[in-house]
Design a protein around this motif. Structure first.
Motif, PDB file in Angstrom:
ATOM      1  N   MET A  39       0.862  -1.178   0.000  1.00  0.00           N
ATOM      2  CA  MET A  39       0.000   0.000   0.000  1.00  0.00           C
ATOM      3  C   MET A  39       0.897   1.225   0.000  1.00  0.00           C
ATOM      4  SD  MET A  39      -3.005  -1.351  -0.035  1.00  0.00           S
ATOM      5  CE  MET A  39      -4.045   0.115   0.226  1.00  0.00           C
ATOM      6  N   GLN A  40       0.532   2.222  -0.796  1.00  0.00           N
ATOM      7  CA  GLN A  40       1.331   3.438  -0.873  1.00  0.00           C
ATOM      8  C   GLN A  40       0.546   4.603  -0.272  1.00  0.00           C
ATOM      9  OE1 GLN A  40       3.064   4.402  -4.686  1.00  0.00           O
ATOM     10  NE2 GLN A  40       4.641   5.546  -3.624  1.00  0.00           N
ATOM     11  N   VAL A  41       1.178   5.301   0.649  1.00  0.00           N
ATOM     12  CA  VAL A  41       0.547   6.427   1.330  1.00  0.00           C
ATOM     13  C   VAL A  41       0.587   7.647   0.422  1.00  0.00           C
ATOM     14  CG1 VAL A  41       0.679   7.973   3.323  1.00  0.00           C
ATOM     15  CG2 VAL A  41       1.157   5.534   3.606  1.00  0.00           C
ATOM     16  N   VAL A  42      -0.587   8.239   0.142  1.00  0.00           N
ATOM     17  CA  VAL A  42      -0.663   9.408  -0.733  1.00  0.00           C
ATOM     18  C   VAL A  42      -0.968  10.680   0.041  1.00  0.00           C
ATOM     19  CG1 VAL A  42      -1.289   8.061  -2.765  1.00  0.00           C
ATOM     20  CG2 VAL A  42      -3.097   8.963  -1.290  1.00  0.00           C
ATOM     21  N   ASP A  43      -1.358  10.551   1.295  1.00  0.00           N
ATOM     22  CA  ASP A  43      -1.503  11.716   2.162  1.00  0.00           C
ATOM     23  C   ASP A  43      -1.437  11.251   3.605  1.00  0.00           C
ATOM     24  OD1 ASP A  43      -1.636  14.384   2.697  1.00  0.00           O
ATOM     25  OD2 ASP A  43      -3.561  14.716   1.717  1.00  0.00           O
ATOM     26  N   THR A  44      -0.942  12.103   4.478  1.00  0.00           N
ATOM     27  CA  THR A  44      -0.796  11.717   5.877  1.00  0.00           C
ATOM     28  C   THR A  44      -0.722  12.951   6.758  1.00  0.00           C
ATOM     29  OG1 THR A  44       0.525  10.375   7.411  1.00  0.00           O
ATOM     30  CG2 THR A  44       1.735  11.636   5.774  1.00  0.00           C
ATOM     31  N   TYR A  45      -1.217  12.815   7.960  1.00  0.00           N
ATOM     32  CA  TYR A  45      -1.115  13.846   8.983  1.00  0.00           C
ATOM     33  C   TYR A  45      -0.744  13.170  10.285  1.00  0.00           C
ATOM     34  CZ  TYR A  45      -3.271  17.158   5.809  1.00  0.00           C
ATOM     35  OH  TYR A  45      -3.522  17.958   4.728  1.00  0.00           O
ATOM     36  N   TRP A  46       0.023  13.877  11.100  1.00  0.00           N
ATOM     37  CA  TRP A  46       0.379  13.295  12.381  1.00  0.00           C
ATOM     38  C   TRP A  46       0.521  14.373  13.447  1.00  0.00           C
ATOM     39  CZ3 TRP A  46       3.826  13.156   8.222  1.00  0.00           C
ATOM     40  CH2 TRP A  46       4.943  13.992   8.326  1.00  0.00           C
ATOM     41  N   HIS A  47       0.265  13.968  14.671  1.00  0.00           N
ATOM     42  CA  HIS A  47       0.500  14.795  15.842  1.00  0.00           C
ATOM     43  C   HIS A  47       1.989  14.758  16.156  1.00  0.00           C
ATOM     44  CE1 HIS A  47       0.324  15.901  20.179  1.00  0.00           C
ATOM     45  NE2 HIS A  47      -0.675  16.646  19.789  1.00  0.00           N
ATOM     46  N   SER A  48       2.482  15.735  16.915  1.00  0.00           N
ATOM     47  CA  SER A  48       3.921  15.833  17.182  1.00  0.00           C
ATOM     48  C   SER A  48       4.487  14.601  17.870  1.00  0.00           C
ATOM     49  CB  SER A  48       4.213  17.072  18.041  1.00  0.00           C
ATOM     50  OG  SER A  48       3.506  17.007  19.273  1.00  0.00           O
ATOM     51  N   SER A  49       3.661  13.866  18.611  1.00  0.00           N
ATOM     52  CA  SER A  49       4.147  12.693  19.330  1.00  0.00           C
ATOM     53  C   SER A  49       3.787  11.381  18.635  1.00  0.00           C
ATOM     54  CB  SER A  49       3.566  12.679  20.754  1.00  0.00           C
ATOM     55  OG  SER A  49       2.148  12.599  20.699  1.00  0.00           O
ATOM     56  N   ALA A  50       3.223  11.463  17.422  1.00  0.00           N
ATOM     57  CA  ALA A  50       2.689  10.267  16.769  1.00  0.00           C
ATOM     58  C   ALA A  50       3.751   9.546  15.952  1.00  0.00           C
ATOM     59  CB  ALA A  50       1.520  10.650  15.865  1.00  0.00           C
ATOM     60  N   PHE A  51       3.465   8.290  15.672  1.00  0.00           N
ATOM     61  CA  PHE A  51       4.275   7.503  14.753  1.00  0.00           C
ATOM     62  C   PHE A  51       4.113   8.075  13.349  1.00  0.00           C
ATOM     63  CE2 PHE A  51       4.152   3.946  11.679  1.00  0.00           C
ATOM     64  CZ  PHE A  51       5.479   3.575  11.753  1.00  0.00           C
ATOM     65  N   VAL A  52       5.209   8.221  12.612  1.00  0.00           N
ATOM     66  CA  VAL A  52       5.194   8.936  11.341  1.00  0.00           C
ATOM     67  C   VAL A  52       5.380   7.985  10.162  1.00  0.00           C
ATOM     68  CG1 VAL A  52       6.365  10.655   9.930  1.00  0.00           C
ATOM     69  CG2 VAL A  52       6.055  11.058  12.385  1.00  0.00           C
ATOM     70  N   ILE A  53       4.474   8.065   9.195  1.00  0.00           N
ATOM     71  CA  ILE A  53       4.647   7.450   7.889  1.00  0.00           C
ATOM     72  C   ILE A  53       4.509   8.572   6.867  1.00  0.00           C
ATOM     73  CG2 ILE A  53       3.796   5.754   6.234  1.00  0.00           C
ATOM     74  CD1 ILE A  53       2.648   4.163   8.458  1.00  0.00           C
ATOM     75  N   ASP A  54       5.540   8.807   6.096  1.00  0.00           N
ATOM     76  CA  ASP A  54       5.543   9.924   5.164  1.00  0.00           C
ATOM     77  C   ASP A  54       4.752   9.618   3.897  1.00  0.00           C
ATOM     78  OD1 ASP A  54       7.051  11.653   6.696  1.00  0.00           O
ATOM     79  OD2 ASP A  54       8.953  10.944   5.899  1.00  0.00           O
ATOM     80  N   ILE A  55       4.349  10.674   3.201  1.00  0.00           N
ATOM     81  CA  ILE A  55       3.758  10.531   1.874  1.00  0.00           C
ATOM     82  C   ILE A  55       4.762   9.837   0.952  1.00  0.00           C
ATOM     83  CG2 ILE A  55       2.934  11.791  -0.151  1.00  0.00           C
ATOM     84  CD1 ILE A  55       1.919  13.960   1.735  1.00  0.00           C
ATOM     85  N   GLY A  56       4.285   8.856   0.224  1.00  0.00           N
ATOM     86  CA  GLY A  56       5.157   8.085  -0.654  1.00  0.00           C
ATOM     87  C   GLY A  56       5.642   6.786  -0.050  1.00  0.00           C
ATOM     88  N   SER A  57       5.453   6.603   1.242  1.00  0.00           N
ATOM     89  CA  SER A  57       5.888   5.364   1.882  1.00  0.00           C
ATOM     90  C   SER A  57       5.057   4.192   1.394  1.00  0.00           C
ATOM     91  CB  SER A  57       5.747   5.477   3.410  1.00  0.00           C
ATOM     92  OG  SER A  57       6.594   6.480   3.926  1.00  0.00           O
ATOM     93  N   ARG A  58       5.692   3.021   1.299  1.00  0.00           N
ATOM     94  CA  ARG A  58       5.023   1.800   0.884  1.00  0.00           C
ATOM     95  C   ARG A  58       5.122   0.794   2.019  1.00  0.00           C
ATOM     96  NH1 ARG A  58       7.688  -0.677  -2.770  1.00  0.00           N
ATOM     97  NH2 ARG A  58       6.041  -1.684  -3.971  1.00  0.00           N
ATOM     98  N   VAL A  59       3.985   0.226   2.405  1.00  0.00           N
ATOM     99  CA  VAL A  59       3.948  -0.740   3.499  1.00  0.00           C
ATOM    100  C   VAL A  59       3.294  -2.026   2.989  1.00  0.00           C
ATOM    101  CG1 VAL A  59       3.835   1.093   5.227  1.00  0.00           C
ATOM    102  CG2 VAL A  59       1.707   0.087   4.366  1.00  0.00           C
ATOM    103  N   PRO A  60       3.605  -3.162   3.598  1.00  0.00           N
ATOM    104  CA  PRO A  60       3.089  -4.439   3.076  1.00  0.00           C
ATOM    105  C   PRO A  60       1.578  -4.573   3.224  1.00  0.00           C
ATOM    106  CG  PRO A  60       4.954  -4.766   4.568  1.00  0.00           C
ATOM    107  CD  PRO A  60       4.530  -3.349   4.721  1.00  0.00           C
TER     108      PRO A  60
END
Length: 267
Positions: free
Chosen positions: A128-149
């Motif tokens: 799966m490819q992330v096309v948009d993401t938002y996170w809180h300052s203390s949250a786990f981060v997955i950037d735009i463009g990241s690919r996960v299984p």
């Protein structure tokens, strides 16, 4: 703050039996897909390892891609990064995802409400490819463009749950082929995901991809003939317990999808 590690991948090209398929083009695109958000520079041997292609083949491909502007070259040490043509193409693709624009304020609001990372993802083979993401300052981060299984994440499981039965079988067969040793566990986890989706409307990932991350996700069907997208929410496992995901975060995701559909109808 924890960051995503890019998974290595083997080329899909060798497994394609279609005589109309242009193998050289497919290999070139596989080279471009090697580069993740954290991979600014890659050497030939790294590209060869990620694609499964021979190093002489990689050398010819990166030369051609560099000449066309899709890669740029650093001479000392000799490494490659995505060039302006690839960046332009990627941004053009993102701007054509209409749902992404409509979803952005909803994703941001949910991230603020939950102090979690919230993602919008599309399918890319067995990832799966992330096309948009938002996170809180203390949250786990997955950037735009990241690919996960697909196999080990709530994003992937939610996507598979939303597929028609014939496409679902094909996807599971691809995952089984790629993950032969892990398949018995993956099969059981998918069966649990199907039950969760039937009961709740969303799927879980409880430390299966990363031990310290818990997540929940639900699909969004555009109902325009295109593939489902997936909205997910993730955070540290000690904060986002299974009970919290089931009782609070999951229902919030369902509400987000409902609001997104209403907004698209209004447009």
């Amino acid at each position: 703050m924890p960051r995503i590690r890019r998974n290595t991948r083997k080329s899909d090209v060798a497994t394609v039996p279609d005589r109309k398929f242009v193998t050289a083009l497919g290999r070139g695109l596989d080279v471009l897909r090697c580069f993740g958000p954290r991979d600014r520079w890659l050497a030939n041997q790294e590209i060869a390892a990620r694609t499964g292609l021979a190093r002489p083949t990689v050398s010819r491909l990166v030369y051609t891609l560099t000449h066309l502007g899709f890669l740029r070259h650093a001479h000392s040490p000799p490494k490659y990064a995505l060039g302006s043509a690839a960046v332009s193409l990627g941004y053009s693709a993102l701007t054509q995802i209409d749902i992404r624009r409509a979803a952005r304020p909803l994703l941001h609001a949910l991230s603020q409400q939950t102090n979690a990372s919230v993602h919008l993802a599309i399918n890319d083979g067995v990832h799966m490819q992330v096309v948009d993401t938002y996170w809180h300052s203390s949250a786990f981060v997955i950037d735009i463009g990241s690919r996960v299984p697909v196999a080990t994440t709530s994003l992937g499981r939610a996507y598979v749950c939303a597929l028609p039965e014939d496409e679902r079988k094909l996807m599971l067969a691809r995952i089984r082929e790629r993950r032969r040793t892990e398949w018995p566990i993956a099969k059981k986890q998918f069966e649990e995901a199907f039950q969760d989706y039937e009961q709740y409307g969303y799927c879980f990932g409880l430390g299966d991809w990363r031990r310290d991350v818990h997540a929940v996700a639900t699909p969004f069907d555009p109902r325009d003939g295109t593939k489902p997208l997936v909205v997910g929410c993730s955070g540290a496992s000690f904060q986002f317990t299974p009970d919290l995901l089931k009782r609070d975060i999951g229902p919030r995701l369902l509400a987000l999808v409902g609001n997104l559909r209403a907004n698209l109808r209004a447009d």
